[in-house]
Design a protein around this motif. Structure first.
Motif, PDB file in Angstrom:
ATOM      1  N   ALA A  69       0.830  -1.205   0.000  1.00  9.83           N
ATOM      2  CA  ALA A  69       0.000   0.000   0.000  1.00  9.83           C
ATOM      3  C   ALA A  69       0.865   1.255   0.000  1.00  9.83           C
ATOM      4  O   ALA A  69       0.568   2.232  -0.695  1.00  9.83           O
ATOM      5  CB  ALA A  69      -0.927  -0.006   1.218  1.00  9.83           C
ATOM      6  N   ALA A  73       0.990   4.025  -2.958  1.00 12.64           N
ATOM      7  CA  ALA A  73       0.736   5.437  -2.667  1.00 12.64           C
ATOM      8  C   ALA A  73       1.911   6.305  -3.100  1.00 12.64           C
ATOM      9  O   ALA A  73       1.724   7.398  -3.654  1.00 12.64           O
ATOM     10  CB  ALA A  73       0.459   5.622  -1.170  1.00 12.64           C
ATOM     11  N   GLN A 191      -4.509  14.602  -1.675  1.00 18.79           N
ATOM     12  CA  GLN A 191      -5.174  13.372  -1.229  1.00 18.79           C
ATOM     13  C   GLN A 191      -4.187  12.214  -1.167  1.00 18.79           C
ATOM     14  O   GLN A 191      -4.214  11.410  -0.222  1.00 18.79           O
ATOM     15  CB  GLN A 191      -6.330  13.044  -2.170  1.00 18.79           C
ATOM     16  N   GLN A 192      -3.311  12.119  -2.151  1.00 23.07           N
ATOM     17  CA  GLN A 192      -2.343  11.025  -2.178  1.00 23.07           C
ATOM     18  C   GLN A 192      -1.299  11.175  -1.075  1.00 23.07           C
ATOM     19  O   GLN A 192      -0.800  10.181  -0.549  1.00 23.07           O
ATOM     20  CB  GLN A 192      -1.683  10.959  -3.552  1.00 23.07           C
ATOM     21  N   GLN A 194      -2.032  12.349   1.815  1.00 18.17           N
ATOM     22  CA  GLN A 194      -2.747  11.820   2.978  1.00 18.17           C
ATOM     23  C   GLN A 194      -2.748  10.299   2.973  1.00 18.17           C
ATOM     24  O   GLN A 194      -2.566   9.657   4.014  1.00 18.17           O
ATOM     25  CB  GLN A 194      -4.181  12.360   2.994  1.00 18.17           C
ATOM     26  N   GLN A 195      -2.963   9.704   1.787  1.00 21.25           N
ATOM     27  CA  GLN A 195      -2.918   8.245   1.673  1.00 21.25           C
ATOM     28  C   GLN A 195      -1.531   7.720   2.021  1.00 21.25           C
ATOM     29  O   GLN A 195      -1.384   6.679   2.665  1.00 21.25           O
ATOM     30  CB  GLN A 195      -3.298   7.826   0.264  1.00 21.25           C
ATOM     31  N   ALA A 198      -1.136   7.782   5.744  1.00 22.32           N
ATOM     32  CA  ALA A 198      -1.893   6.680   6.345  1.00 22.32           C
ATOM     33  C   ALA A 198      -1.198   5.348   6.108  1.00 22.32           C
ATOM     34  O   ALA A 198      -1.137   4.492   6.999  1.00 22.32           O
ATOM     35  CB  ALA A 198      -3.306   6.651   5.773  1.00 22.32           C
ATOM     36  N   ALA A 199      -0.654   5.157   4.896  1.00 19.22           N
ATOM     37  CA  ALA A 199       0.044   3.908   4.581  1.00 19.22           C
ATOM     38  C   ALA A 199       1.299   3.759   5.433  1.00 19.22           C
ATOM     39  O   ALA A 199       1.626   2.659   5.893  1.00 19.22           O
ATOM     40  CB  ALA A 199       0.411   3.871   3.098  1.00 19.22           C
TER      41      ALA A 199
END
Length: 380
Positions: A69, A73, A191-192, A194-195, A198-199
């Motif tokens: 993930a 990302a 947004q990416q 943020q991803q 999170a990853a």
């Protein structure tokens, strides 16, 4: 007297023999109970071992999922950043074109104004008088010719102006579309990011869980040995694959002069004991997540995949039995079969495969055997 003692001894022996089954009978239930308890403990231990193995496999799977993930990302982030850069370059080109067209339009308008001024000056003549005066027919013809020339020039100038205005409007529309697309890319980029964050959090959690589980089970050494066996098996397979690359010259010529794959402090040296007591077959270089990992020499990528214990790994064949290995990456920039040059970016620094902190695990292999990379690299 002796006869009496003998009789007493015989009687005692007979009594002991007669009592033996009674003693055995009394001890049998106790022995059976201990055997059952032992079998129960063995079964419980086997169940615990199986449960621990399942927990370890689940932890490894979660780590691998988190690493994938994070790599995905990071790839999306990298691709979007590249698109954003291309859009910015295109917007800059359109802006420059817009300025040139605007300047061209201004020059065309100034030229038209000059032509109109000239036409006005000619218009001060009394044409009716010239037409009635047959003696000035030559002058009349010249004036009419001038008027025709100026009219044609003005028509051409007006057509050029109209064409420039149309081009200018098209460029303005393209520029507006580019700016809107750029804004969309910026939103996607946020947004990416943020991803990606999170990853990374998911990866760090998986690493912590795996390390805690290994510590609890006391199986760090077994885990490291499994990982090293897996790596060695992979290297053996790659050696056979590398034998096809006859056009590569190896690493012998530049020994002690090759560039570092990553600039940073060496956290672990070749041969130094790792956690669990195994000697390291490479070096661990401290790094920053997302920084570029560079190939130390020209070569061809023969492996680019996730490997247990080492995360995202890329292996470059340099020929003559020499290979360089780069592990714990965040994401890979090359695929098997790609040719790479010395200093070319092939991966991004990460903490995949169970690392707590970002860094690069680096090995050099000569005919499958690990050699000290520090003997091949130049000074930082």
């Amino acid at each position: 007297m002796q006869m009496r003692l003998s009789c007493l001894g015989i009687n005692s022996m007979l009594l002991a023999v007669l009592m033996l089954p009674v003693a055995v009978a009394q001890q049998a239930p106790k022995a059976e109970q201990e055997l059952q308890q032992l079998q129960k403990q063995i079964k419980q231990t086997e169940q615990q071992v199986r449960q621990q193995r399942r927990q370890l496999q689940q932890a490894e799977q979660k780590l691998q999922t988190a690493d994938k993930a994070l790599a995905e990302a990071a790839k999306k982030l990298r691709d979007t950043a590249s698109r954003k850069q291309r859009l910015e370059q295109e917007s800059a080109r359109l802006s420059q074109q817009q300025q040139q067209l605007q300047q061209q339009l201004t020059e065309q308008q100034q030229l038209l104004a000059a032509q109109l001024k000239s036409a006005y000056s000619l218009g001060q003549h009394d044409y009716s008088r010239l037409i009635l005066n047959q003696q000035e027919t030559g002058k009349l013809e010249r004036i009419l010719t001038y008027y025709q020339y100026f009219n044609q020039a003005r028509l051409r100038q007006l057509a050029e102006i109209n064409h420039t205005v149309t081009q200018l409007e098209q460029v303005k529309q393209q520029l507006n579309n580019q700016q809107q697309q750029l804004q969309t890319e910026l939103t996607a980029l946020q947004q990416q990011q943020q991803q990606l964050t999170a990853a990374r959090s998911s990866q760090q959690e998986s690493v912590s869980n795996l390390q805690a589980l290994l510590k609890q089970q006391g199986s760090q050494l077994a885990y490291l040995r499994q990982n090293e066996t897996s790596l060695q098996n992979t290297i053996n397979e790659l050696r056979r694959l590398a034998e096809r690359n006859k056009d590569l010259s190896g690493l012998t010529a530049g020994r002690g002069q090759y560039p570092w794959p990553l600039r940073g402090r060496v956290l672990q040296r070749f041969g130094q004991n790792r956690q669990g007591g195994l000697a390291s077959r490479g070096i661990l270089i401290q790094g920053v997540s997302g920084a570029n990992v560079q190939s130390i020499a020209n070569g061809r990528v023969i492996y680019a995949d996730w490997l247990k214990g080492y995360g995202w790994v890329i292996v470059v064949d340099h020929g003559k039995g020499f290979m360089s290995l780069y592990g714990h990456n965040q994401s890979l920039l090359k695929q098997p079969g790609d040719n790479v040059e010395a200093g070319e970016a092939i991966a991004q620094v990460g903490a995949s495969g169970g690392q707590a902190d970002p860094g690069l695990y680096f090995e050099i292999r000569e005919k499958g055997d690990a050699v000290n990379p520090l003997n091949w690299l130049g000074k930082q």
